[in-house]
Design an enzyme around this catalytic site. Structure first.
Site, short mmCIF file in Angstrom:
data_model
loop_
_atom_site.label_atom_id
_atom_site.label_comp_id
_atom_site.label_asym_id
_atom_site.label_seq_id
_atom_site.Cartn_x
_atom_site.Cartn_y
_atom_site.Cartn_z
CD GLU A 92 -8.14 -3.42 -0.81
OE1 GLU A 92 -6.97 -3.16 -1.19
OE2 GLU A 92 -8.39 -4.24 0.11
CG HIS A 152 -8.14 0.10 2.09
ND1 HIS A 152 -8.52 -0.46 3.29
CD2 HIS A 152 -7.36 -0.81 1.48
CE1 HIS A 152 -7.98 -1.66 3.40
NE2 HIS A 152 -7.27 -1.90 2.30
CG HIS A 162 -2.11 -0.96 1.05
ND1 HIS A 162 -2.48 -1.50 -0.16
CD2 HIS A 162 -2.97 -1.47 1.99
CE1 HIS A 162 -3.52 -2.31 0.04
NE2 HIS A 162 -3.84 -2.31 1.32
#
Length: 346
Positions: free
Chosen positions: A311, A191, A120
């Site tokens: 996502e 997210h 991420h």
């Protein structure tokens, strides 16, 4: 809203102070809504959605997980597994194997913040940055962020704009634009953890549909092997609705972007959420655990079954798999992504 219109807007005077960062940077809070009563609250820290309230039988339901205070968002990144509640993920959502990739023969090494891998975006990804609020209207907000050349090991100065819009047919539309001063890799996503029963509940009784019959095979450390597997007659087959899984962290391949890629339905509230995107995959993750260390908003005790993420993104570790759809953003080209979450009362 088109990207070239962004600079012509003025920030709303209705902004509220959400908190102050350790370096004294102020974090603002903004609420957008449509005429039907759907509303979202967004803070400039991480361009984060802190609440999403949907009209349902019995009253409005807040369908995303979050915190009441800025410090809780900051502290959540120190949990055993950071939840990234409601944040924009970048520069690269998902994992990059050993934090290494090559562009035109040039090797790059990004931050290894998840064992030996990059997850991420690295140690301080976009979810931990204070974004600039460019414009706010009654039903839309646009934020921007500039990531400097070499940040977390990624090449190029990257300029990113994100917009959230609530439409009159109860869609939350998320759009992303980005340009880079050097060839780079980019994979952005939103997210939020959804729970149509309300953010204090569990997701097991909600029905999940995923319009995909293929998933990425991964190693035990969640790095793709490069193989694509069919879901026929396996636990990942959600081509017909079934109860939400209690454990999943899987990338589903999207075959057709002209139709919805996934949906979630709650019998309790009568809400259905439908996901559409122009991305090649949707990564499904169930979680939200705060390990009893941080209290969720309204006193919620978030646990491993508190919410489910959709996502919409490119494949994880795509820079190291030439047969995956490319995440290369060339210098001077523009990245654009669009994902929507539609809510309806059944």
């Amino acid at each position: 809203m088109e990207k070239n219109q962004i600079s012509h807007f003025v920030v709303s005077e209705n902004a509220k102070l959400f908190g102050i960062m350790p370096d004294d940077t102020e974090v603002s809070c903004h609420t957008i809504a449509n005429q039907r009563g759907m509303e979202a609250t967004v803070i400039s820290y991480g361009a984060t959605i802190t609440s999403l309230r949907i009209p349902a039988k019995g009253g409005k339901v807040d369908v995303v997980l979050g915190f009441d205070a800025l410090q809780d968002y900051i502290d959540s990144y120190q949990l055993p597994s950071a939840p990234y509640f409601g944040a924009i993920i970048g520069r690269y959502s998902g994992r990059i194997r050993k934090g290494k990739f090559t562009i035109d023969g040039q090797k790059y090494h990004t931050s290894s913040n998840h064992g030996e891998h990059t997850l991420h975006g690295g140690f301080e990804g976009f979810g931990q940055k204070v974004w600039q609020v460019e414009s706010v209207s009654a039903n839309a907000i646009t934020l921007s962020h500039t990531s400097h050349d070499g940040e977390e090991g990624f090449p190029g100065e990257l300029n990113v704009h994100i917009s959230y819009t609530i439409t009159e047919d109860n869609r939350l539309v998320v759009q992303y634009w980005a340009t880079s001063t050097k060839d780079t890799v980019l994979n952005l996503t939103q997210h939020s953890y959804f729970n149509l029963d309300g953010h204090t509940q569990t997701i097991e009784k909600q029905q999940l549909f995923i319009n995909s019959n293929k998933v990425l095979e991964t190693k035990p450390d969640s790095i793709p092997t490069g193989l694509i597997l069919k879901v026929d007659n396996c636990p990942f087959d959600f081509t017909s609705p079934k109860s939400c899984p209690t454990s999943i962290d899987t990338t589903f391949i999207i075959q057709d972007n002209t139709v919805p890629v996934a949906s979630l339905t709650s019998e309790k509230t009568g809400l259905k959420m439908t996901v559409c995107t122009n991305q090649p995959s949707v990564h499904i993750y169930v979680g939200g655990n705060c390990f009893g260390q941080i209290e969720g908003k309204e006193g919620a005790d978030y646990h491993p079954l508190s919410g489910i993420c959709f996502e919409a993104q490119h494949y994880p570790d795509a820079p190291n798999h030439p047969h995956f759809p490319s995440t290369l953003l060339k210098k001077g080209d523009e990245y654009h992504q669009k994902t929507s979450f539609k809510f309806e009362q059944l």
